[in-house]
Design an enzyme around this catalytic site. Structure first.
Site, PDB file in Angstrom:
ATOM      1  N   GLU A 183      -3.890   8.116   7.620  1.00 17.47           N
ATOM      2  CA  GLU A 183      -4.856   6.992   7.085  1.00 17.47           C
ATOM      3  C   GLU A 183      -5.220   5.841   7.789  1.00 17.47           C
ATOM      4  O   GLU A 183      -6.188   5.666   7.910  1.00 17.47           O
ATOM      5  CB  GLU A 183      -4.115   6.742   5.551  1.00 17.47           C
ATOM      6  CG  GLU A 183      -5.101   5.981   4.900  1.00 17.47           C
ATOM      7  CD  GLU A 183      -4.630   5.511   3.230  1.00 17.47           C
ATOM      8  OE1 GLU A 183      -5.144   4.599   2.886  1.00 17.47           O
ATOM      9  OE2 GLU A 183      -3.555   6.386   2.815  1.00 17.47           O
TER      10      GLU A 183
ATOM     11  N   HIS B  27       0.840  -1.133   0.126  1.00 17.22           N
ATOM     12  CA  HIS B  27       0.112  -0.127  -0.013  1.00 17.22           C
ATOM     13  C   HIS B  27       0.937   1.191  -0.008  1.00 17.22           C
ATOM     14  O   HIS B  27       0.626   2.193  -0.558  1.00 17.22           O
ATOM     15  CB  HIS B  27      -0.978  -0.053   1.163  1.00 17.22           C
ATOM     16  CG  HIS B  27      -1.564   1.150   1.439  1.00 17.22           C
ATOM     17  ND1 HIS B  27      -1.421   2.178   2.318  1.00 17.22           N
ATOM     18  CD2 HIS B  27      -2.789   1.687   0.900  1.00 17.22           C
ATOM     19  CE1 HIS B  27      -2.172   3.090   2.398  1.00 17.22           C
ATOM     20  NE2 HIS B  27      -3.203   3.024   1.231  1.00 17.22           N
TER      21      HIS B  27
ATOM     22  N   GLU C 255       2.295   2.038  -3.410  1.00 19.96           N
ATOM     23  CA  GLU C 255       1.061   2.433  -4.393  1.00 19.96           C
ATOM     24  C   GLU C 255       1.128   3.842  -4.035  1.00 19.96           C
ATOM     25  O   GLU C 255       1.064   4.704  -5.250  1.00 19.96           O
ATOM     26  CB  GLU C 255      -0.250   1.978  -3.842  1.00 19.96           C
ATOM     27  CG  GLU C 255      -1.295   2.684  -4.703  1.00 19.96           C
ATOM     28  CD  GLU C 255      -2.558   2.656  -3.576  1.00 19.96           C
ATOM     29  OE1 GLU C 255      -3.328   3.608  -3.518  1.00 19.96           O
ATOM     30  OE2 GLU C 255      -2.838   1.818  -2.866  1.00 19.96           O
ATOM     31  N   HIS C 256       1.135   4.380  -2.890  1.00 14.81           N
ATOM     32  CA  HIS C 256       0.964   5.921  -2.935  1.00 14.81           C
ATOM     33  C   HIS C 256       2.531   6.497  -3.481  1.00 14.81           C
ATOM     34  O   HIS C 256       2.201   7.764  -4.102  1.00 14.81           O
ATOM     35  CB  HIS C 256       1.184   6.301  -1.209  1.00 14.81           C
ATOM     36  CG  HIS C 256       0.073   6.263  -0.509  1.00 14.81           C
ATOM     37  ND1 HIS C 256      -0.576   7.238   0.178  1.00 14.81           N
ATOM     38  CD2 HIS C 256      -1.088   5.184  -0.604  1.00 14.81           C
ATOM     39  CE1 HIS C 256      -2.020   6.839   0.447  1.00 14.81           C
ATOM     40  NE2 HIS C 256      -2.258   5.561   0.212  1.00 14.81           N
TER      41      HIS C 256
END
Length: 437
Positions: free
Chosen positions: A145, A69, A72-73
């Site tokens: 997040e 994840h 991905e950012h």
């Protein structure tokens, strides 16, 4: 010479172009003369892939949870300080990305300037840039997040359920990791994961719209690098069929209690055809047992025991498999008792054949209807092709679902020892249960 081959499905009146690019990338172009275009670029790399090695390595590498994840950012950032969203803004495309348990996808939709947007997508995913400074900055952003995820009742409900099902498998770990795990991520680790899992041979590109395959291939030749494939071996923990714990309870700021019933499944076929067959059976079984036309749903609804209906979904792939049934109710004990009784009745006597056949038609129709939207087509192809399942085979697999085999599967899967229940209650209940000092 045209590098694409064409596959057609007469029943669907659809076709797609397929190519194995020289880089190893699998490319699917589904031609549709609609007003929109859709593109999704996906790697077989998700949150469960936290322990792996390449063909050249003898030992497995263990990386921090949440790194897929995190990566991905980071791929949206460019070396010049800009990001991909600024580039997409100039073409009018709407872009996004997501990381799941088994994959990471980068996508966009647009109405024009498709090839310009496709170039941005390919360059964004193919040109990583990480530094210690940018990694440290992102750790703060993703930390926030993660905090929001931990405040989301639905998210907590599901991951408490997964923790109740799985003892070792990394599917039980928050997709974004934890504040502690992402603090261990470095630029070097990101490059290592990128070079391993973002090799074109481990990826697929799905495009849908009024698209010229040859122009796509020209862009691929210009942008996608050709390097030897690493050969990836991800290590996944083996699990017994039994759940870890039968019940988990938490308290959050919600109005009504929420529940998630998880059912673990360890019977996973080694071949894609076997997995496709089970996906078709699970789709029909769950619609028949818990869908809007099911006896269970209608009984609970007519008694006013559930708010908004029953939710159900499943994950079935080469690494893990589970079913999740969710709902909202003030009468947890009554709902659980009636669900248990209804499932036992089905295990004993089967689903009413009329309800079963109706569910089969519903699932079949939903699959056919997905071919009316570029985005739905693209996601259907991506979700299937990433596990080497041809999306054109899905309607036939659903049509081939047989009542007797479905009945046997229900009896095998819906076992008490394979299940766990995750519940979230309103925080006010916790306060009421706390004795006064």
């Amino acid at each position: 010479m045209n590098p694409f081959t064409i596959k057609e499905n007469a029943l669907l009146d659809e076709k797609y172009y397929y190519s194995k690019h020289k880089s190893g990338l699998a490319v699917y172009v589904i031609p549709k003369k609609l007003s929109t275009y859709y593109a999704v670029f996906t790697t077989r790399y998700g949150s469960v892939d936290n322990e792996f090695k390449t063909q050249a390595e003898t030992a497995y590498t263990k990386v921090p949870n949440g790194i897929a994840h995190f990566l991905e950012h980071k791929l949206f950032e460019n070396e010049d300080g800009t990001d991909a969203f600024q580039k997409y803004a100039k073409t009018g495309a709407e872009a996004n990305a997501f990381t799941s348990f088994i994959k990471t996808s980068y996508l966009f939709t647009c109405t024009d300037q498709f090839y310009e947007s496709l170039q941005i997508l390919l360059e964004t995913v193919s040109k990583p840039y990480f530094t210690p400074e940018t990694v440290q900055k992102e750790q703060g952003i993703i930390g926030e997040e993660i905090g929001m995820m931990n405040d989301s009742p639905g998210w907590v409900l599901t991951f408490n359920m997964l923790a109740g099902l799985y003892k070792e498998h990394s599917v039980k770990i928050n997709i974004a990791g934890s504040a502690e795990s992402i603090a261990k991520i470095t630029a070097d680790t990101l490059y290592q994961c990128y070079q391993t899992f973002y090799h074109p041979s481990n990826m697929i590109l799905v495009l849908c719209g009024d698209i010229e395959p040859d122009r796509v291939n020209e862009l691929l030749d210009q942008i996608i690098p050709c390097t030897p494939a690493p050969g990836i071996d991800s290590l996944y923990a083996k699990e017994a069929p039994q759940a870890v714990t039968p019940y988990t309870e938490a308290y959050m700021d919600i109005a009504k209690p929420l529940f998630s019933i998880g059912i673990k499944d360890v019977e996973i076929a080694d071949d894609p055809a076997g997995r496709l067959e089970k996906i078709a059976y699970l789709s029909v079984i769950l619609e028949a047992m818990f869908g809007p036309s099911s006896a269970i749903y209608n009984s609970l609804y007519e008694q006013g025991l559930i708010t908004g209906g029953l939710g159900y979904e499943f994950e079935h792939n080469r690494s893990f498999s589970f079913i999740e049934i969710t709902g909202e109710t003030d009468e947890l004990d009554t709902v659980f008792s009636q669900l248990k009784q209804a499932v036992e009745e089905i295990k004993k006597n089967g689903i009413e054949k009329e309800i079963f056949e109706r569910a089969k038609k519903v699932v079949y129709a939903q699959t056919i209807k997905s071919f009316d939207s570029t985005e739905e087509i693209g996601n259907l192809f991506m979700a299937n092709m990433i596990d080497s399942i041809d999306a054109f085979d899905m309607p036939d697999a659903i049509a081939d679902v047989q009542y007797e085999k479905a009945y046997k599967l229900i009896q095998d899967m819906f076992q008490k020892d394979y299940c766990t229940v995750s519940v979230i209650k309103p925080r006010i209940e916790q306060s009421a249960d706390t004795p006064a000092e």
